[in-house]
Design an enzyme around this catalytic site. Structure first.
Site, PDB file in Angstrom:
ATOM      1  N   GLY A 103      33.871  46.307 110.836  1.00  0.00           N
ATOM      2  CA  GLY A 103      33.366  44.951 110.622  1.00  0.00           C
ATOM      3  C   GLY A 103      32.335  44.581 111.677  1.00  0.00           C
ATOM      4  O   GLY A 103      32.549  44.812 112.864  1.00  0.00           O
ATOM      5  N   HIS A 117      38.756  47.948 105.891  1.00  0.00           N
ATOM      6  CA  HIS A 117      37.895  49.035 105.403  1.00  0.00           C
ATOM      7  C   HIS A 117      37.088  49.700 106.505  1.00  0.00           C
ATOM      8  O   HIS A 117      36.524  50.765 106.316  1.00  0.00           O
ATOM      9  CB  HIS A 117      36.953  48.524 104.312  1.00  0.00           C
ATOM     10  CG  HIS A 117      35.700  47.860 104.812  1.00  0.00           C
ATOM     11  ND1 HIS A 117      35.713  46.785 105.672  1.00  0.00           N
ATOM     12  CD2 HIS A 117      34.391  48.122 104.572  1.00  0.00           C
ATOM     13  CE1 HIS A 117      34.463  46.417 105.929  1.00  0.00           C
ATOM     14  NE2 HIS A 117      33.645  47.214 105.277  1.00  0.00           N
ATOM     15  N   LYS A 173      22.710  60.275 109.319  1.00  0.00           N
ATOM     16  CA  LYS A 173      22.520  58.879 108.851  1.00  0.00           C
ATOM     17  C   LYS A 173      21.155  58.690 108.232  1.00  0.00           C
ATOM     18  O   LYS A 173      20.229  59.440 108.483  1.00  0.00           O
ATOM     19  CB  LYS A 173      22.626  57.922 110.051  1.00  0.00           C
ATOM     20  CG  LYS A 173      24.039  57.658 110.479  1.00  0.00           C
ATOM     21  CD  LYS A 173      24.118  56.498 111.418  1.00  0.00           C
ATOM     22  CE  LYS A 173      24.120  55.188 110.700  1.00  0.00           C
ATOM     23  NZ  LYS A 173      25.415  54.816 110.147  1.00  0.00           N
TER      24      LYS A 173
END
Length: 507
Positions: free
Chosen positions: A433, A430, A506
């Protein structure tokens, strides 16, 4: 039981292929199935370093368990099928490792559902929107565009949404998912077609979402949130498979896309927290034993199991509405800067995938087609070509898989494969990590340096809280290219497009 040395632990891990290790039963007590995890030589060090430092501790105080141990503990849960799987971006998480996939046989009354196998940010996921703009169209107005995106999308820890939502709207959004966004005019009909599950979990029940969760979710609909969530303006850097890229509406390098990464905000977190309390009681009643308290679970068909499934599905619907609302705001932001309608800019959704979810699916197990409850935590569904659950546009290519990089690194689009369907229940990685904990990142990195480096790379950045910059800096993560390469080499998904960021917004 005496603690094993690192070398003794390693006797249970066997390299089966250049991209995969198996974990033999006995690695942790009570394993019902073996484990396996996908890492190449570049990534294996991080996984084994976690195990090494765990072996050195005299006692495991503080609850830190290495990802490999967590994969093993999941293999000991009742009703699990075939194996407990770790993907290349695997790292330790709550109960299940992040990057852990496990499937439970719906036909087995002992089978369980575990909130730790979905995660706290239910249906955290990524959506990719294309445009017909090229990098040369965007560069002259890049700063203005980044600012416009930052102004349109509410970001940050407690950020409040600007799309007006009343209590009744929230109830309907939890029930309807993207259908609510369509009805209210915040989504295009084609957006629904290009969402996993078509943007709506049908078994959602808003009544199974506590009033506390709803109270947290109401002001946050249509917000990005903080942590690893972002909206990025990206450009196509490489096209590995032109046929697949064309089907996605990407036909040249330098084409501009937008990636939105967000989830179910405080609502999903509360749904998970509430269910863990319920499940601990169910475990005592039904005498379910696990190796780790964090693996609280309940029989799928028990009242608690069903309550969680319906509440989780409602939270998943909230996340799709959330990403749809932010897509609407992104389209507005671009339209404003370029003085063209979003339709004229061809701002279509390529695909929207979930990273934290559990769903009932059909898979082949020992030559039989079985209904399984597949938990994907920090992993992405990756169905192969011709699968009935993927949209018509992608029948020949396989389902698009969107793998978000970290701030300042590239992202990828992959497609699902038949081998992935057989080996990993149609799942793949995905993202990158984590390699460093959030704490370590804050202590080791200086946010001035991180910002400077992004600037040197030509990336515009808008951020609500600077301290989060270090937590999300590229050094805090594994190398996303190695993660994606491992999945590609293992043939559990195939690389199609590489994107690199030119602007990041962000929390």
């Amino acid at each position: 039981m005496a603690k094993r040395t690192f070398d003794q632990e390693m006797n249970f891990c066997v390299r089966e292929t250049p991209t995969m290790y198996s974990i033999k039963e006995g690695f942790v007590p009570g394993m019902n199935v073996p484990g396996r995890f996908y890492v190449n030589e570049a990534l294996e060090k991080l996984v084994f370093d976690e195990l090494r430092s765990f072996s050195r501790q005299s006692s495991n105080v503080g609850g830190f368990l290495p990802a490999i141990k967590q994969i093993g503990n999941v293999g000991a849960l009742p009703g699990i099928c075939k194996y407990s799987i770790g993907l290349p971006d695997v790292h330790s998480g709550y109960g299940f490792a992040i990057g852990n996939v496990a499937a439970f046989d719906m036909g087995n009354p002992e089978s369980v559902v575990s909130p730790g196998g979905v995660g706290f940010d239910i249906n955290c996921g990524v959506r990719l929107v294309r445009t017909n703009l090229l990098i040369n169209d965007v560069l002259p107005v890049k700063e203005r565009l980044a600012q416009s995106l930052f102004d349109h999308i509410p970001v940050g820890v407690g950020s409040m949404g600007i799309i007006p939502t009343k209590q009744q709207d929230l109830e309907e959004a939890l029930q309807l998912g993207i259908d609510w966004s369509l009805r209210e005019g915040y989504a295009w009909p084609e957006d629904k077609e290009h969402c996993e599950e078509y943007g709506r979990m049908l078994n959602a029940d808003p009544a199974k979402v506590s009033s506390r969760a709803k109270k947290r979710g109401l002001p946050q609909l249509g917000t990005l949130g903080a942590g690893n969530h972002y909206a990025e303006i990206q450009v196509v850097d490489e096209i590995y498979d032109p046929f697949v890229a064309k089907k996605m509406g990407v036909d040249q390098k330098g084409q501009v896309c937008i990636m939105i990464h967000s989830g179910s905000r405080g609502l999903g977190h509360q749904v998970a927290t509430d269910s863990l309390v319920e499940m601990e009681r169910a475990m005592t009643r039904d005498n379910i034993q696990t190796n780790d308290r964090q693996l609280a679970c309940a029989r799928i068909n028990s009242q608690e199991g069903q309550n969680y499934m319906q509440g989780m599905s409602a939270a998943a619907n909230y996340a799709w509405v959330n990403r749809s609302s932010m897509t609407f705001l992104t389209r507005q932001a671009f339209a404003k800067v370029f003085n063209q309608s979003p339709e004229d800019l061809d701002m279509h959704v390529i695909y929207d995938v979930s990273h934290n979810i559990a769903k009932v699916e059909e898979h082949m197990v020992d030559g039989q087609c079985k209904q399984l409850l597949v938990h994907r935590k920090g992993s992405t569904r990756a169905f192969p070509p011709h699968h009935p659950l993927i949209p018509v546009d992608y029948q020949l290519t396989g389902q698009p898989v969107i793998v978000g990089g970290t701030m300042g690194t590239c992202s990828y689009v992959l497609t699902g494969t038949d081998q992935g369907m057989r080996d990993t229940f149609g799942s793949t990685c995905h993202g990158a990590g984590r390699a460093l904990s959030r704490n370590k990142s804050r202590n080791n990195l200086d946010y001035g340096d991180v910002l400077k480096r992004l600037e040197d790379m030509g990336i515009s950045i808008r951020v609500a809280s600077p301290k989060l910059i270090m937590e999300e800096a590229p050094e805090s993560y594994k190398d996303v290219t190695q993660v994606v390469q491992t999945c590609h080499d293992a043939n559990i998904s195939k690389m199609a497009i590489k994107l690199k960021p030119i602007a990041v917004v962000k929390g």
